[in-house]
Enzyme design. Structure first.
Site, mmCIF file in Angstrom:
data_model
loop_
_atom_site.group_PDB
_atom_site.id
_atom_site.type_symbol
_atom_site.label_atom_id
_atom_site.label_comp_id
_atom_site.label_asym_id
_atom_site.label_seq_id
_atom_site.Cartn_x
_atom_site.Cartn_y
_atom_site.Cartn_z
ATOM 1 N N GLY A 233 -31.493 -32.561 -10.037
ATOM 2 C CA GLY A 233 -31.396 -33.865 -10.692
ATOM 3 C C GLY A 233 -32.045 -34.970 -9.865
ATOM 4 O O GLY A 233 -32.053 -34.908 -8.634
ATOM 5 N N ARG B 281 -35.124 -27.404 -12.313
ATOM 6 C CA ARG B 281 -33.930 -26.687 -11.854
ATOM 7 C C ARG B 281 -34.122 -25.170 -11.736
ATOM 8 O O ARG B 281 -33.143 -24.434 -11.667
ATOM 9 C CB ARG B 281 -32.756 -26.969 -12.801
ATOM 10 C CG ARG B 281 -32.205 -28.371 -12.700
ATOM 11 C CD ARG B 281 -30.805 -28.443 -13.285
ATOM 12 N NE ARG B 281 -30.285 -29.804 -13.294
ATOM 13 C CZ ARG B 281 -29.684 -30.361 -12.245
ATOM 14 N NH1 ARG B 281 -29.541 -29.687 -11.138
ATOM 15 N NH2 ARG B 281 -29.227 -31.599 -12.334
ATOM 16 N N ASP C 101 -27.136 -26.529 -3.962
ATOM 17 C CA ASP C 101 -27.711 -25.262 -4.429
ATOM 18 C C ASP C 101 -29.160 -25.101 -3.965
ATOM 19 O O ASP C 101 -29.555 -24.034 -3.510
ATOM 20 C CB ASP C 101 -27.640 -25.177 -5.956
ATOM 21 C CG ASP C 101 -26.214 -24.930 -6.443
ATOM 22 O OD1 ASP C 101 -25.468 -24.227 -5.734
ATOM 23 O OD2 ASP C 101 -25.854 -25.446 -7.507
ATOM 24 N N LYS D 100 -30.230 -34.331 -0.971
ATOM 25 C CA LYS D 100 -30.349 -35.218 -2.129
ATOM 26 C C LYS D 100 -29.236 -34.935 -3.112
ATOM 27 O O LYS D 100 -28.915 -33.777 -3.326
ATOM 28 C CB LYS D 100 -31.697 -34.946 -2.808
ATOM 29 C CG LYS D 100 -31.853 -35.569 -4.161
ATOM 30 C CD LYS D 100 -32.206 -34.558 -5.265
ATOM 31 C CE LYS D 100 -31.075 -33.637 -5.609
ATOM 32 N NZ LYS D 100 -31.296 -32.855 -6.840
ATOM 33 N N THR D 101 -28.631 -35.879 -3.677
ATOM 34 C CA THR D 101 -27.835 -35.811 -4.907
ATOM 35 C C THR D 101 -27.008 -37.078 -5.046
ATOM 36 O O THR D 101 -26.364 -37.534 -4.091
ATOM 37 C CB THR D 101 -26.893 -34.576 -5.012
ATOM 38 O OG1 THR D 101 -26.181 -34.674 -6.244
ATOM 39 C CG2 THR D 101 -25.894 -34.446 -3.884
ATOM 40 N N ILE D 102 -27.046 -37.629 -6.255
ATOM 41 C CA ILE D 102 -26.225 -38.818 -6.501
ATOM 42 C C ILE D 102 -24.742 -38.448 -6.393
ATOM 43 O O ILE D 102 -23.903 -39.308 -6.178
ATOM 44 C CB ILE D 102 -26.482 -39.427 -7.904
ATOM 45 C CG1 ILE D 102 -26.177 -38.420 -9.017
ATOM 46 C CG2 ILE D 102 -27.879 -39.988 -8.004
ATOM 47 C CD1 ILE D 102 -25.974 -39.062 -10.382
ATOM 48 N N ASP D 103 -24.428 -37.154 -6.553
ATOM 49 C CA ASP D 103 -23.017 -36.738 -6.630
ATOM 50 C C ASP D 103 -22.240 -36.994 -5.342
ATOM 51 O O ASP D 103 -21.016 -37.029 -5.357
ATOM 52 C CB ASP D 103 -22.912 -35.244 -6.967
ATOM 53 C CG ASP D 103 -23.543 -34.917 -8.312
ATOM 54 O OD1 ASP D 103 -23.896 -35.857 -9.040
ATOM 55 O OD2 ASP D 103 -23.681 -33.720 -8.626
ATOM 56 N N TYR E 290 -27.341 -40.772 -16.280
ATOM 57 C CA TYR E 290 -28.803 -40.836 -16.236
ATOM 58 C C TYR E 290 -29.291 -42.259 -15.936
ATOM 59 O O TYR E 290 -30.356 -42.432 -15.358
ATOM 60 C CB TYR E 290 -29.382 -40.310 -17.558
ATOM 61 C CG TYR E 290 -28.966 -38.873 -17.794
ATOM 62 C CD1 TYR E 290 -29.567 -37.836 -17.092
ATOM 63 C CD2 TYR E 290 -27.918 -38.563 -18.652
ATOM 64 C CE1 TYR E 290 -29.158 -36.518 -17.254
ATOM 65 C CE2 TYR E 290 -27.494 -37.248 -18.822
ATOM 66 C CZ TYR E 290 -28.114 -36.231 -18.122
ATOM 67 O OH TYR E 290 -27.696 -34.930 -18.266
HETATM 68 P P1 FBP Z 1 -28.070 -32.518 -8.593
HETATM 69 O O1 FBP Z 1 -26.842 -31.869 -8.071
HETATM 70 O O2 FBP Z 1 -29.173 -31.570 -8.847
HETATM 71 O O3 FBP Z 1 -28.511 -33.667 -7.722
HETATM 72 O O4 FBP Z 1 -27.748 -33.156 -10.016
HETATM 73 C C1 FBP Z 1 -26.785 -34.115 -10.178
HETATM 74 C C2 FBP Z 1 -26.476 -34.395 -11.620
HETATM 75 O O5 FBP Z 1 -26.879 -35.707 -11.934
HETATM 76 C C3 FBP Z 1 -24.986 -34.206 -11.921
HETATM 77 O O6 FBP Z 1 -24.254 -35.361 -11.599
HETATM 78 C C4 FBP Z 1 -24.999 -33.872 -13.371
HETATM 79 O O7 FBP Z 1 -23.874 -33.118 -13.746
HETATM 80 C C5 FBP Z 1 -26.248 -33.063 -13.541
HETATM 81 O O8 FBP Z 1 -27.129 -33.509 -12.523
HETATM 82 C C6 FBP Z 1 -26.905 -33.222 -14.883
HETATM 83 O O9 FBP Z 1 -27.930 -32.301 -14.989
HETATM 84 P P2 FBP Z 1 -29.241 -32.480 -15.873
HETATM 85 O O10 FBP Z 1 -30.114 -33.450 -15.172
HETATM 86 O O11 FBP Z 1 -29.847 -31.120 -15.853
HETATM 87 O O12 FBP Z 1 -28.808 -32.950 -17.201
#
Ligand code: FBP
Length: 551
Positions: A79, A143, A174, A200-203, A422
């Site tokens: 993401g 992904r 991952d 990286k990850t906003i999470d 998003y």
């Molecule tokens: P990453 O772990 O790859 O950084 O993604 C984070 C995220 O934004 C999650 O918060 C969310 O559940 C998921 O991606 C949504 O996935 P997609 O972009 O495939 O809709």
């Protein structure tokens, strides 16, 4: 492409680097490391990259070496997260500072570009257009899971073709797990290619002592907090709606918690707490109805409820259902594929054990279906597609009707639903994320030059001034443990969930009752890029609290 006024001015921003990276560097090697759990299994799986030491860079005031030019490839994986473009510019500037003949290649649309040999050279002119901007559109992201030797070999062919010495994978837990597997594979076959990861990850769930935060968390939370603040003003003006706001973050509730600290909503659910207290869906609904009924007594039929995206997976009974669904979906994939919705539900239901079957049956049909959607390539439920916010508000509405009939509630309940995710992933990075990502990228270039592989770029001491940030690297294997994925035990980076003994959670928990029964909203306003440091450079409240600071 025509640029906005802000884009034009922001392009000139020069991200700040830690002192250690402001000139030639030398390496300080620390102690050997161990994985966080399952040491024997992980060591067996990573015989060449297990146990390596933590390293740190120091300024080298007497550099003697002249660096040979080398080429680097990069992959943006998973993401989007604000700051990705600055990681790329940091790597570019880092390798060019070592030798202007170094070259940078970007693989297009994530790992698939690596496997299928789709790439472009990233030149100074091209990168200039993307400095300090949000998004991953510089080369795109994807992904595809990099997991098998055929993919590794296909990638190796293009790396050799382009004479690439090191591959940088910019991704979440991952993708960095895959980076470690790839590093081990290349080392094992003597391929002479290094692999470096960037967190990286906003999470915000890729963190530990050395990775204090993943990049993008700061910006994304500030975007969501701005909008939540705006909704709260609206809510407090019209005084007629309950806003159920689901926030991205996949499993962990870090984003919801950070936004709660920033905006002071009436309720913020924390999935980790719900799991720890073994709460049922029914318990959560009761808790929400209690707050709504109490507020109604005060004449307030409005409020805000933050719901973490991954909530559903943390309710123990739902967790059991989801894990059985994961197995059923794999074991009976051929039979299920292509079935009409109702038939799909019936077939899946028939394979569930009685307790899970009963719960599955009790869910609204659209939620049950959402739970059976394809898992992502890493085997995760795509929680962003499950409308937990409407599931909760629907259940709350029904319960309030019952309470009203029994004389336990007098009030009006009308719900609005929102899902913020998003909106924040591609925002222009805050000053914090712009500096942090640039430093992570620049630092990755130094790790490559130091000949390291299987390391993650680590920049820490992040609540101090940028000058004093500490730059170095940690072996990815030290963050790993064994977990069940796609029905088998796999080595993966351990996710950092909200720590219920940590200061961010305890801070929120200490205010919770007051926030529920009062209206004490905070309105953080939009991200500021220019102005006083206390407004523009302030890191997330989570980071401040975790570093023992007050907010
Ligand atoms: P990453 O772990 O790859 O950084 O993604 C984070 C995220 O934004 C999650 O918060 C969310 O559940 C998921 O991606 C949504 O996935 P997609 O972009 O495939 O809709």
């Amino acid at each position: 492409m025509k640029k906005s006024a802000l884009q034009r001015v922001r392009a000139e921003y020069q991200p700040k680097l830690p002192k250690a990276l402001q000139g030639p560097v030398k390496l300080k090697v620390g102690e050997p490391t161990k994985s966080v759990a399952n040491q024997e299994e992980i060591e067996k799986l990573f015989p060449h990259t297990y146990g390596m030491p933590v390293v740190e860079f120091e300024r080298d005031d007497n550099p003697v070496r002249v660096e040979e030019p080398f080429n680097v490839g990069i992959i943006l994986s998973g993401g989007q997260a604000p700051g990705g473009h600055n990681v790329v510019s940091g790597i570019f500037d880092g390798i060019k500072s070592l030798n202007p003949e170094c070259r940078l290649y970007g693989f297009l649309m994530g790992p698939s570009g690596f496997i299928n040999h789709q790439y472009m050279e990233l030149t100074a002119g091209y990168i200039k257009e993307y400095r300090n901007t949000g998004g991953f559109d510089i080369i795109g992201s994807g992904r595809t899971k990099l997991e098998n030797p055929e993919q590794f070999e296909a990638g190796l062919t293009v790396l050799k073709e382009l004479n690439i010495k090191a591959l940088v994978i910019i991704g979440g837990d991952d993708s960095n797990t895959n980076a470690a597997v790839l590093a081990e594979y290349y080392k094992n076959i003597g391929a002479d290619v290094q692999v470096i990861g960037v967190p990286k990850t906003i999470d915000g769930d890729l963190k530990n002592k050395w990775i204090e935060t993943s990049f993008g968390f700061d910006t994304a939370c500030k975007v969501y907090s701005e909008v939540i603040g705006n909704i709260q003003r609206d809510c407090n003006s019209a005084k007629k709606y309950y806003h159920f706001i689901k926030l991205m973050g996949r499993s962990a509730s870090h984003i919801a918690l950070e936004c709660a600290l920033e905006t002071q909503p009436n309720v913020c659910l924390i999935s980790e707490e719900i799991l720890a207290k073994r709460m049922t869906l029914d318990n959560i609904v009761s808790q929400l109805c209690y707050v709504i009924a109490e507020r109604a007594k005060l004449g307030w039929n409005f409020g805000t409820v933050l719901v973490p995206e991954g909530l559903i997976e943390f309710i123990p009974s739902m967790k059991a259902l989801i894990s059985e669904l994961n197995e059923v979906l794999v074991d009976h994939s051929e039979e299920i594929e292509g079935l009409e919705d109702l038939e799909r539900l019936r077939t899946i239901h028939s394979y569930l054990t009685p307790k899970n079957a009963e719960l599955f049956h009790s869910l609204p049909r659209h939620i049950a279906l959402q739970l059976t959607l394809d898992r992502d390539s890493h085997g995760n439920v795509q929680v962003s597609l499950i409308e937990t916010e409407s599931l909760l508000s629907g259940m709350v509405e029904r319960r309030l009707e019952e309470m009203a009939e029994n004389g336990e509630y007098i009030g009006k309940f009308a719900a609005q639903h929102h899902f913020f995710g998003y909106e924040g992933r591609c925002a222009d990075p805050t000053n914090f994320d712009a500096d942090y990502t640039y430093a992570l990228g620049f630092n990755a270039a130094m790790l490559i030059n130091a000949g390291l592989t299987g390391y993650m770029s680590s920049v820490r001491n992040l609540t101090d001034t940028t000058e004093n940030w500490i730059a170095g690297g940690i072996p990815i294997t030290m963050m790993m443990n064994m977990e069940r994925r796609h029905g088998a035990m796999k080595p993966v980076i351990q996710k950092a969930l909200v720590n219920l003994n940590g200061r961010p959670y305890l801070k929120y928990a200490s205010m919770r009752e007051t926030l529920a029964l009062n209206t004490l909203y905070q309105y953080p306003g939009p991200i500021q890029y220019f102005g006083p440091a206390e407004v523009c450079d302030r890191p997330s409240m989570t980071l401040l609290l975790e570093h023992g600071k007050d907010i």
